[in-house]
Motif scaffolding. Structure first.
Motif, PDB file in Angstrom:
ATOM      1  N   ARG A 169      49.526  67.460  40.933  1.00  0.00           N
ATOM      2  CA  ARG A 169      50.385  67.241  39.754  1.00  0.00           C
ATOM      3  C   ARG A 169      49.785  67.791  38.468  1.00  0.00           C
ATOM      4  N   GLY A 170      48.619  68.431  38.570  1.00  0.00           N
ATOM      5  CA  GLY A 170      47.996  69.049  37.401  1.00  0.00           C
ATOM      6  C   GLY A 170      47.452  68.049  36.409  1.00  0.00           C
ATOM      7  N   ALA A 171      46.956  66.923  36.898  1.00  0.00           N
ATOM      8  CA  ALA A 171      46.458  65.870  36.019  1.00  0.00           C
ATOM      9  C   ALA A 171      45.095  66.227  35.448  1.00  0.00           C
ATOM     10  N   LYS A 172      44.838  65.720  34.260  1.00  0.00           N
ATOM     11  CA  LYS A 172      43.510  65.847  33.665  1.00  0.00           C
ATOM     12  C   LYS A 172      42.638  64.731  34.220  1.00  0.00           C
ATOM     13  N   VAL A 173      41.555  65.104  34.880  1.00  0.00           N
ATOM     14  CA  VAL A 173      40.652  64.119  35.479  1.00  0.00           C
ATOM     15  C   VAL A 173      39.625  63.682  34.442  1.00  0.00           C
ATOM     16  N   LEU A 174      39.576  62.377  34.181  1.00  0.00           N
ATOM     17  CA  LEU A 174      38.627  61.832  33.211  1.00  0.00           C
ATOM     18  C   LEU A 174      37.253  61.632  33.825  1.00  0.00           C
ATOM     19  N   ALA A 175      37.223  61.172  35.064  1.00  0.00           N
ATOM     20  CA  ALA A 175      35.967  60.928  35.772  1.00  0.00           C
ATOM     21  C   ALA A 175      36.261  60.782  37.252  1.00  0.00           C
ATOM     22  N   LYS A 176      35.211  60.911  38.056  1.00  0.00           N
ATOM     23  CA  LYS A 176      35.315  60.719  39.494  1.00  0.00           C
ATOM     24  C   LYS A 176      34.500  59.495  39.900  1.00  0.00           C
ATOM     25  N   ILE A 177      35.022  58.745  40.864  1.00  0.00           N
ATOM     26  CA  ILE A 177      34.301  57.597  41.396  1.00  0.00           C
ATOM     27  C   ILE A 177      33.470  58.102  42.571  1.00  0.00           C
ATOM     28  N   LEU A 178      32.180  58.308  42.322  1.00  0.00           N
ATOM     29  CA  LEU A 178      31.303  58.884  43.334  1.00  0.00           C
ATOM     30  C   LEU A 178      30.772  57.826  44.298  1.00  0.00           C
ATOM     31  N   GLY A 179      30.600  56.617  43.791  1.00  0.00           N
ATOM     32  CA  GLY A 179      30.088  55.535  44.627  1.00  0.00           C
ATOM     33  C   GLY A 179      30.501  54.197  44.060  1.00  0.00           C
ATOM     34  N   ILE A 180      30.812  53.239  44.920  1.00  0.00           N
ATOM     35  CA  ILE A 180      31.178  51.895  44.463  1.00  0.00           C
ATOM     36  C   ILE A 180      30.838  50.899  45.567  1.00  0.00           C
ATOM     37  N   THR A 181      30.055  49.880  45.217  1.00  0.00           N
ATOM     38  CA  THR A 181      29.631  48.907  46.199  1.00  0.00           C
ATOM     39  C   THR A 181      29.684  47.497  45.632  1.00  0.00           C
ATOM     40  N   SER A 182      29.797  46.536  46.528  1.00  0.00           N
ATOM     41  CA  SER A 182      29.778  45.114  46.179  1.00  0.00           C
ATOM     42  C   SER A 182      28.773  44.420  47.090  1.00  0.00           C
ATOM     43  N   ARG A 183      27.912  43.594  46.500  1.00  0.00           N
ATOM     44  CA  ARG A 183      26.899  42.884  47.273  1.00  0.00           C
ATOM     45  C   ARG A 183      26.808  41.429  46.816  1.00  0.00           C
ATOM     46  N   PHE A 184      26.329  40.582  47.719  1.00  0.00           N
ATOM     47  CA  PHE A 184      26.112  39.181  47.369  1.00  0.00           C
ATOM     48  C   PHE A 184      24.757  38.720  47.884  1.00  0.00           C
ATOM     49  N   SER A 185      23.993  38.110  47.008  1.00  0.00           N
ATOM     50  CA  SER A 185      22.741  37.458  47.366  1.00  0.00           C
ATOM     51  C   SER A 185      22.617  36.269  46.425  1.00  0.00           C
ATOM     52  N   PRO A 186      22.696  35.052  46.929  1.00  0.00           N
ATOM     53  CA  PRO A 186      22.781  33.887  46.042  1.00  0.00           C
ATOM     54  C   PRO A 186      21.618  33.771  45.072  1.00  0.00           C
ATOM     55  N   THR A 187      21.933  33.412  43.844  1.00  0.00           N
ATOM     56  CA  THR A 187      20.890  33.147  42.849  1.00  0.00           C
ATOM     57  C   THR A 187      20.177  31.854  43.217  1.00  0.00           C
ATOM     58  N   GLU A 188      19.032  31.627  42.579  1.00  0.00           N
ATOM     59  CA  GLU A 188      18.278  30.411  42.872  1.00  0.00           C
ATOM     60  C   GLU A 188      19.093  29.156  42.547  1.00  0.00           C
ATOM     61  N   SER A 189      19.831  29.196  41.436  1.00  0.00           N
ATOM     62  CA  SER A 189      20.637  28.027  41.074  1.00  0.00           C
ATOM     63  C   SER A 189      21.728  27.770  42.110  1.00  0.00           C
TER      64      SER A 189
END
Length: 454
Positions: free
Chosen positions: A289-309
């Motif tokens: 569609r000839g869009a102007k690209v502002l940025a590319k998402i090269l990597g995206i991750t989600s992680r969980f490790s409980p805090t001490e509290s």
């Protein structure tokens, strides 16, 4: 790892320092602050009463020049939108305009049955996903119901509240405050008939929604996804609960300087409000569609490790609690995963858009993670200007990273009083090479990392 790169073509922001991507980024460049006294600026009909207007509880970063009527159509929909839904709706409209799709959204089904002959955005190929949180009503809305629970002797009978509220609350009341309604209302407005979802995950709600939106593209469920988040920490009912983070004290600083991420002398967290939406597309569709690209998402991750509290089930808002709220382990894991997915190293990071907020425990966890991952790039804590915007915070931080790339400029941080281990962006500098790393995390131990590139 994504099979195809998702690109960002539109950004919409509603914030205390500006509405729209241009006003927002200009304010960041000018090191503006949206923090002020809330004593005469509460949009949910609450007033501080006998509290000192300069007390920390009544300091925050409200959006003062927002008029939902400029964005919401039809107007009657406002009756079933709380303020957070309104700001989400507005940010989505702004993202559509920024992406150059105002003439194609709301999407309209093509008359052709052949995929090769279809033109425009197909409603069934347009997804919507938003991050959110619990939305609280103004106290005045249930005041009469509460009064009905008080007997002649002034004693409160909470067991009577359900029956009293049933008689007083209007039938559509609940629709104003359901956490899934931002995605619902935005989806209806843009005629999104593709996948639709809502994620309620605290500070990381926005980046988690972005991860979900990218999965729609990756699984070939959509060509375009509208992704966003909205939240607040200055609604009076939300402010009644301050057990998760330390409340800022007035101190010796000007009110505008009360939000002090990474400052070892910071007393607590300043609340704010806001919303951000971004439009993501497959790279192929944007090119078509000839869009102007502002940025590319090269990597995206989600992680969980409980805090001490979290491990000890000891949550409190003390400045120096017995058990730390810092999510250093989860942040480190998220950063490592995102960099690996993007195929870059720590030395490629040009700037870190930080989630530091003025809670020494939380900020220390971020410092620890950056050090462990050998990230030496300067950091930009956006909360210094906006306060903590609740579920909107992570998406606003991602949007900031996108605008850094689109404008080829890294704004200077607002404050210089930071821990010695922190490398702040000390002055506005050009963004010429490398990637932007956006990190967000919670006091429970969830963390997300997004790597953005050109």
């Amino acid at each position: 790892m994504p099979r195809q790169i998702a690109v960002i073509t539109g950004v919409g922001i509603v914030s205390s320092i500006g509405i729209g991507h241009e006003a927002f980024f200009k304010a960041l460049l000018e090191q503006s602050s949206g923090v002020r006294t809330l004593a005469d600026r509460m949009d949910d009909e609450a007033m501080p009463g006998d509290s000192d207007p300069e007390d920390g509880v009544w300091i925050g970063a409200p959006v003062v020049d927002f008029d939902a009527k400029q964005f919401v159509r039809p107007r009657k929909a406002l009756k079933v939108m709380c303020r957070e839904i309104q700001t989400a709706f507005a940010s989505a409209q702004l993202a559509v305009e920024h992406a150059g799709l105002a003439d194609q959204i709301p999407a309209v089904a093509s008359a052709s049955d052949s995929a090769d002959e279809q033109t425009g955005i197909q409603p069934e190929r347009l997804g919507t996903v938003y991050g959110g949180e619990i939305y609280f009503n103004p106290p005045t809305e249930l005041m009469e119901s509460i009064r009905r629970c008080v007997d002649e002797d002034g004693e409160l009978h909470p067991e009577q509240f359900g029956e009293a509220a049933r008689k007083e609350v209007v039938p559509l009341w609940m629709l104003k405050y359901l956490p899934n309604m931002p995605a619902c209302q935005v989806g209806i407005s843009i005629n999104s008939q593709g996948p639709n979802n809502s994620l309620i995950l605290g500070d990381v709600s926005g980046p988690a929604a972005l991860l979900e939106g990218c999965s729609y593209l990756d699984r070939d469920l959509a060509d375009i996804s509208m992704v966003g988040a909205t939240g607040t920490r200055i609604g009076s009912m939300r402010m009644a609960y301050t057990g998760d983070l330390p409340t800022v004290e007035r101190g010796d600083h000007a009110i505008a300087d009360a939000s002090r991420p990474f400052d070892p002398d910071a007393s607590g967290v300043v609340g704010g409000e806001g919303a951000a939406s971004i439009l993501i597309e497959t790279e192929q569709y944007a090119e078509k569609r000839g869009a102007k690209v502002l940025a590319k998402i090269l990597g995206i991750t989600s992680r969980f490790s409980p805090t001490e509290s979290m491990k000890q089930m000891r949550r409190d808002n003390d400045r120096q609690p017995q058990y730390s709220r810092g999510a250093g382990d989860a942040i480190g894991l998220a950063i490592e995963g995102a960099l690996e997915q993007a195929g870059v190293t720590a030395s490629d990071v040009a700037v870190v858009v930080s989630h530091a907020m003025g809670d020494q425990q939380v900020d220390s966890g971020e410092i620890e993670a950056l050090k462990r991952c050998h990230i030496t790039a300067p950091v930009l804590p956006v909360i210094a200007s906006l306060g903590h915007t609740g579920a909107a915070a992570g998406m606003i931080e991602v949007a900031t990273g996108v605008l850094i790339i689109a404008n080829k400029t890294i704004p200077a941080a607002r404050h210089s009083d930071v821990a010695k281990e922190v490398n702040l962006v000390k002055q506005t500098t050009p963004f010429t090479a490398g990637v932007v790393l956006c990190i967000t995390h919670t006091t429970e131990g969830s963390a997300t990392a997004v790597v953005l590139g050109r």
